[in-house]
Write an enzyme that holds these catalytic residues in place. Structure first.
Site, mmCIF file in Angstrom:
data_model
loop_
_atom_site.group_PDB
_atom_site.id
_atom_site.type_symbol
_atom_site.label_atom_id
_atom_site.label_comp_id
_atom_site.label_asym_id
_atom_site.label_seq_id
_atom_site.Cartn_x
_atom_site.Cartn_y
_atom_site.Cartn_z
ATOM 1 N N HIS A 18 154.786 70.045 114.736
ATOM 2 C CA HIS A 18 155.785 70.864 115.428
ATOM 3 C C HIS A 18 155.874 72.276 114.860
ATOM 4 C CE1 HIS A 18 157.935 66.910 116.796
ATOM 5 N NE2 HIS A 18 156.876 67.187 117.524
ATOM 6 N N HIS A 41 151.141 63.483 125.728
ATOM 7 C CA HIS A 41 151.720 62.251 125.161
ATOM 8 C C HIS A 41 153.109 62.648 124.649
ATOM 9 C CE1 HIS A 41 147.352 61.597 124.842
ATOM 10 N NE2 HIS A 41 147.574 60.304 124.756
ATOM 11 N N SER A 91 158.350 67.025 120.654
ATOM 12 C CA SER A 91 157.605 68.169 121.188
ATOM 13 C C SER A 91 158.140 68.666 122.545
ATOM 14 C CB SER A 91 156.110 67.844 121.269
ATOM 15 O OG SER A 91 155.881 66.622 121.953
ATOM 16 N N GLU A 109 153.976 60.802 130.001
ATOM 17 C CA GLU A 109 154.304 59.705 129.092
ATOM 18 C C GLU A 109 154.051 58.419 129.851
ATOM 19 O OE1 GLU A 109 155.210 59.068 125.786
ATOM 20 O OE2 GLU A 109 155.123 57.032 126.584
ATOM 21 N N ASP A 134 148.938 58.591 132.853
ATOM 22 C CA ASP A 134 148.001 58.537 131.731
ATOM 23 C C ASP A 134 147.573 59.956 131.332
ATOM 24 O OD1 ASP A 134 145.930 57.259 129.988
ATOM 25 O OD2 ASP A 134 144.629 58.359 131.360
ATOM 26 N N ASP A 155 148.711 64.372 121.760
ATOM 27 C CA ASP A 155 149.302 63.726 120.583
ATOM 28 C C ASP A 155 149.283 62.199 120.751
ATOM 29 O OD1 ASP A 155 150.724 63.306 118.242
ATOM 30 O OD2 ASP A 155 152.668 63.813 119.128
HETATM 31 C C1 LIG Z 1 152.882 60.254 118.917
HETATM 32 S S1 LIG Z 1 153.871 59.847 120.302
HETATM 33 C C2 LIG Z 1 154.305 61.396 120.990
HETATM 34 C C3 LIG Z 1 155.242 62.261 120.200
HETATM 35 C C4 LIG Z 1 155.579 63.583 120.823
HETATM 36 N N1 LIG Z 1 154.381 64.309 121.229
HETATM 37 C C5 LIG Z 1 156.360 64.444 119.855
HETATM 38 O O1 LIG Z 1 155.749 65.195 119.086
HETATM 39 O O2 LIG Z 1 157.595 64.384 119.887
HETATM 40 C C6 LIG Z 1 152.675 59.282 121.441
HETATM 41 C C7 LIG Z 1 153.257 58.890 122.801
HETATM 42 O O3 LIG Z 1 152.166 58.694 123.718
HETATM 43 C C8 LIG Z 1 152.518 57.659 124.608
HETATM 44 N N2 LIG Z 1 151.238 57.193 125.175
HETATM 45 C C9 LIG Z 1 150.369 56.295 124.667
HETATM 46 N N3 LIG Z 1 149.252 56.229 125.423
HETATM 47 C C10 LIG Z 1 149.419 57.137 126.422
HETATM 48 C C11 LIG Z 1 148.598 57.573 127.508
HETATM 49 N N4 LIG Z 1 147.378 57.053 127.712
HETATM 50 N N5 LIG Z 1 149.063 58.526 128.316
HETATM 51 C C12 LIG Z 1 150.310 59.075 128.127
HETATM 52 N N6 LIG Z 1 151.131 58.702 127.120
HETATM 53 C C13 LIG Z 1 150.691 57.755 126.270
HETATM 54 C C14 LIG Z 1 153.267 56.667 123.746
HETATM 55 O O4 LIG Z 1 154.107 55.846 124.534
HETATM 56 C C15 LIG Z 1 154.044 57.606 122.808
HETATM 57 O O5 LIG Z 1 155.336 57.854 123.316
#
Ligand SMILES: C[S@@+](CC[C@H](N)C(=O)[O-])C[C@H]1O[C@@H](n2cnc3c(N)ncnc32)[C@H](O)[C@@H]1O
Length: 272
Positions: A18, A41, A91, A109, A134, A155
């Site tokens: 961040h 993500h 984020s 998400e 996705d 992420d």
């Molecule tokens: C590390 S966390 C994200 C944290 C966020 N970027 C932050 O910094 O606050 C990863 C997220 O990706 C989601 N996720 C996992 N696989 C995914 C995909 N193929 N496409 C979109 N989201 C996905 C998970 O549910 C999770 O909420």
């Protein structure tokens, strides 16, 4: 999908990601033209660090809580935003706070509960769109943006063993669709081998202008621990390498526990 960011919100990996994200968005905003921030993500956007999942791991105690209160100059902008936003921002909340009227944020998400919470958080906000979608499909479908200027934050949760390979492929695909975009991808450093393989895959892909900013809390020898993390940036804005260094130095000063092998580096993996 077992990973829930609520258990890890505010940990040192979040702080590294961040603090650099805030710098990157500000850097893109040096030009007046509008830009897209695509958060592939996104998570739920905001987290309560005082109760629930975050308190069960306590990871934020060795993360964001060490930065609050008189942050060093390179972290002042980031920590100021966290403080001003109240409930701990992920984020999407940080990016939203930085948007100018001409900018947009798109969050993807996949987890149904998290996507719904995020949608609720931004309900009625005309500058933010939330998709339950996705990430890799979104990189394909949403790029290039009409603005032709953008930052793509990638992420992933690194639950699957092939996540680094998917990331290298996703970066190449995103870049092929939007070669002037700034791509920023967070990755864990547990031990060196997967990171080295990831960097080599990127070098071999023919992508240009790649910088890796990394911070280690200790020698990355124990594959079961998050020993460090990195942010891989393709097409970094002007002065990223110079300005990422003091940010990482300040983070290490506050977050490091003086274990053997702690350190940071900003390494250019491929020239422009
Ligand atoms: C590390 S966390 C994200 C944290 C966020 N970027 C932050 O910094 O606050 C990863 C997220 O990706 C989601 N996720 C996992 N696989 C995914 C995909 N193929 N496409 C979109 N989201 C996905 C998970 O549910 C999770 O909420």
């Amino acid at each position: 999908m077992n990973y829930r960011h609520a258990f890890h919100a505010g940990n040192f990996g979040d702080c590294v990601k961040h603090a650099l994200l805030v710098w990157l968005i500000r850097a893109l905003q040096r030009k007046p033209a509008g830009l897209l921030v695509l958060d592939t993500h996104a998570g739920v956007g905001r987290y309560n660090l005082a109760e629930g999942p975050a308190t069960r791991t306590g990871e934020s105690r060795s993360g964001i809580f060490r930065l609050l209160g008189d942050p060093p100059a390179p972290l002042a902008d980031y920590v100021g935003l966290v403080t001003d936003l109240g409930l701990y921002p992920g984020s999407p909340a940080l990016a939203r706070a930085l948007l100018r009227p001409q900018d947009r944020l798109v969050c993807c998400e996949l987890h149904p509960d998290d996507a719904m919470a995020l949608r609720r958080a931004f309900a009625g906000d005309t500058q933010v769109a939330v998709h339950r979608r996705d990430a890799w499909e979104a990189v394909k479908g949403l790029l290039p943006p009409p603005e032709r200027r953008g930052l793509i934050l990638i992420d992933p949760p690194y639950e699957a063993p092939d996540e680094f390979a998917k990331l290298a492929e996703g970066l190449a695909m995103g870049h092929a669709r939007f070669n002037s975009g700034v791509f920023a991808a967070w990755y864990p450093i547990k031990h060196r081998a997967p990171v080295r393989a990831f960097h080599n895959a990127l070098r071999d892909s023919g992508l240009r202008d790649i910088v890796a900013a990394e911070l280690w809390l200790r020698e990355p020898l124990d594959a079961a621990r998050l020993n460090g993390c990195g942010l891989l940036v393709v097409n970094p804005p002007f002065r990223f390498e110079a300005e990422a260094e003091p940010i990482l130095a300040a983070l290490l000063e506050r977050l490091g526990t003086r274990e053997a092998g702690e350190g940071f580096a900003v390494e250019r993996l491929a020239d422009e």
